[in-house]
Design an enzyme around this catalytic site. Structure first.
Site, short mmCIF file in Angstrom:
data_model
loop_
_atom_site.label_atom_id
_atom_site.label_comp_id
_atom_site.label_asym_id
_atom_site.label_seq_id
_atom_site.Cartn_x
_atom_site.Cartn_y
_atom_site.Cartn_z
N HIS A 201 51.31 52.62 34.20
CA HIS A 201 51.51 53.06 35.23
C HIS A 201 51.52 54.90 35.71
CE1 HIS A 201 53.83 49.66 37.08
NE2 HIS A 201 52.11 49.81 37.38
N ARG A 334 37.18 48.56 53.90
CA ARG A 334 38.59 47.09 54.65
C ARG A 334 39.54 47.13 55.39
NH1 ARG A 334 42.72 46.03 48.76
NH2 ARG A 334 43.89 48.01 50.14
N GLU A 436 39.97 37.48 46.48
CA GLU A 436 40.56 37.75 46.12
C GLU A 436 41.94 35.98 45.86
OE1 GLU A 436 42.76 41.37 47.22
OE2 GLU A 436 41.69 40.08 49.03
N ASP A 460 44.37 41.37 42.70
CA ASP A 460 44.96 39.92 42.79
C ASP A 460 44.32 38.53 42.85
OD1 ASP A 460 47.31 40.61 44.58
OD2 ASP A 460 46.16 41.59 46.41
N ARG A 470 52.15 39.93 40.09
CA ARG A 470 52.13 40.98 39.04
C ARG A 470 53.00 42.43 39.28
NH1 ARG A 470 47.16 44.69 42.88
NH2 ARG A 470 48.04 44.50 44.43
N CYS A 507 35.98 45.13 43.26
CA CYS A 507 36.35 46.75 42.94
C CYS A 507 37.99 46.47 42.50
CB CYS A 507 37.31 47.10 44.58
SG CYS A 507 37.59 45.32 44.97
#
Length: 572
Positions: A201, A334, A436, A460, A470, A507
């Site tokens: 992260h 989106r 997804e 996803d 996840r 993406c």
């Protein structure tokens, strides 16, 4: 001049002065008293206060990160808050305190055991140990009543991470997400760490901040002295000590976008390289990096940190601002993607036992929050008629049924008719769907018949193909987009659209890794969208690729039986 090697995390270079960050220096625990001397009631109260203080600090860090790098990246801090409530951790710490262990020692001991368990595992799961360190350190600072400054070797206090001197190259054993989110990209010339990986992260946040970074350099990095001149090459994964003038000059030119025009493979196949944007602040940097428009404009940021949903006018202005920044390019918006890991307090979303498999994305838009969906569509159709609006495209998240696409398209038609009746200028943009879910991949041919484009959301898609949450560290080893099953889902999607009028994009983090660009081109993708900072590196990589060779590589990858074999193929 001496060169150390690691893993390039942010494909940029920077030169500056080494400054070591050693937060552990300020977290020295006092000697353990005899258990009989410990007031367990008082220590439990101290632990409760520390949890409250840590929770407040985590929420503050989340808000700062959301403002600076976007809601998607800031979501990690929500997982940090969950650690504070993890019964396995909390109950064990309380039990240790009741047995006569001071609160700070109980926290240190229990988190150390959890960190060791994570680090014994591979891949992304091992990298989540840094998230545990982040929470542990917040608790210890509260219990020890100390600030966040750390001591350097020479005894001088390292400045607050948010106020480092210009030209700093920050060195550390590792950086936590909250450490990284504090950094000022205008001051920090680079980051290099002993440990860590590209998908940690902290590394993702560094990329979002466009800070050159090399992680996992190993023990040789410890030999670098405070104040040394360093070059951090985040593209090739190098840290150069005392770089020469030629190396410095090369790094200085790296700050400018190397490719502003559109690119094609060596044999002439055009590939669109766009940027993911999660806030208005990210639009200008995406344009500066030479992105071919926006491949994923996340509208959720408009709905967070407020008491009520954004108005139609607010949404219209946000979208037209993006269109103005890319007047010659496509901007893919989106529609609202909430639910699952994305909660909005004022919407009173359903409390579900498994929210990732519940009502989220297009499901909520067509059901409980139809009013929000229609308001958003009004703003989008108006934006499509604005100056530069012909580049607007709209995609629906978490599609799993053809009925959803049909209902969404009908909603667009209904809103268009409503606007026409009101005499409001509007236009119907390109319409697409996120792929997804396995259902969307299996239905890709039918979706391509109905829509203008498909966009593969690898985060996803991997989660659902592998049946691995996840956000669940217990199954993190399963969450790898290079698993053959995920690659076959991507291939099925691109193959289904081949020969139709629909284009196929991707993406997510996978699209922004230059090491995977040839594979993705070989799988047949027309567009790749990513963090803006990785756009130049991916564009340069596209230019080197031969389409036929890329397809051969993809065929070999699709024939692999394990993710280890896929990685071995790509590394070879």
């Amino acid at each position: 001049m001496r060169t150390l090697t690691g893993v390039g995390s942010t494909p940029l270079s920077g030169v500056g002065t080494a400054r070591w960050y050693r937060p552990e220096a300020g977290l020295t625990l006092p000697d353990r008293p005899d258990p009989s001397a410990v007031d367990a009631v008082a220590e439990l109260a101290r632990f409760a206060d520390a949890r409250d203080a840590a929770r407040e600090a985590i929420r503050d860090a989340r808000d700062r990160a959301a403002e600076r790098v976007g809601e998607e990246e800031a979501a990690v801090f929500e997982a940090h808050e969950q650690f504070l409530d993890d019964p396995e951790l909390v109950d064990d710490i309380k039990a240790a305190i009741e047995d006569g262990t001071p609160a700070e020692h109980a926290v240190h001991d229990r988190f150390a055991a959890a960190i060791d368990q994570f680090e014994a595992l591979d891949g992304q799961m091992a990298e989540r140990a840094d998230d545990l360190r982040d929470v542990r350190d917040r608790l210890l600072r509260a219990l020890l009543n100390i600030g966040t400054d750390a001591e350097a070797d020479d005894g001088a206090a390292l400045a607050d991470l948010g106020d480092l001197p210009a030209g700093t190259v920050l060195l550390a054993e590792r950086l936590t997400p909250s450490d990284t989110a504090e950094l000022d990209p205008d001051a920090v010339a680079g980051i290099a760490t002993v440990a860590g990986g590209r998908t940690a992260h902290a590394a993702i946040i560094a990329r979002s901040l466009s800070i050159p970074a090399v992680v996992g350099v190993g023990e040789p990095l410890r030999e670098v002295e405070e104040g040394a001149d360093l070059l951090v090459d985040g593209t090739d994964g190098r840290v150069v000590v005392d770089p020469d003038a030629e190396s410095r000059a090369a790094a200085a030119t790296d700050a400018a976008p190397p490719v502003t025009e559109r690119v094609a493979t060596a044999d002439g196949r055009p590939i669109e390289v766009a940027a993911n944007v999660g806030s208005e602040a990210e639009i200008a940097p995406a344009a500066e990096r030479g992105a071919d428009g926006i491949g994923l404009f996340r509208t959720e940021f408009l709905f967070y940190d407020r008491e009520a949903p954004p108005s139609e006018e607010e949404q219209y202005e946000a979208v037209t601002a993006a269109l103005s920044a890319f007047p010659e390019d496509r901007v893919v918006v989106r529609t609202l993607d909430i639910g699952g890991d994305k909660q909005v307090s004022y919407l009173d979303l359903p409390d579900e036992s498994n929210p990732f498999l519940g009502r989220r994305g297009i499901r909520l838009s067509l059901d409980e929050h139809r009013d929000l969906f229609e308001t958003q569509l009004r703003a989008l159709l108006r934006a499509a008629a604005s100056e530069g609006g012909e580049g607007l495209a709209v995609m629906f998240p978490l599609v799993s049924r053809l009925e959803e696409v049909d209902a969404a398209a009908e909603a667009v038609e209904s809103v268009a008719a409503e606007l026409a009746a009101e005499g409001v200028d509007h236009a119907v943009p390109e319409l697409g769907a996120m792929v997804e879910t396995p259902a969307a991949a299996f239905l890709a041919d039918r979706l391509a018949d109905r829509l203008d484009f498909l966009s593969v959301g690898t985060n996803d898609l991997t989660q659902y193909v592998m049946a691995a949450d996840r956000e669940n560290d217990g199954v993190a080893a399963y969450h790898d987009p290079l698993h053959p099953a995920v690659l076959r889902a991507i291939d099925r999607t691109a193959s289904a659209a081949a020969g139709t009028d629909a284009w196929v994009g991707m993406c997510g983090e996978m699209a922004g890794d230059p090491a995977l660009t040839e594979l993705l081109v070989g799988l047949g993708l027309d567009e790749l969208s990513m963090s803006a900072v990785t756009v130049p590196a991916v564009k340069n990589r596209v230019r080197e690729i031969d389409s036929a060779a890329a397809r051969d590589l993809a065929e070999e990858a699709l024939a692999c039986e394990t993710r280890a074999k896929v990685r071995e193929l790509l590394d070879g």
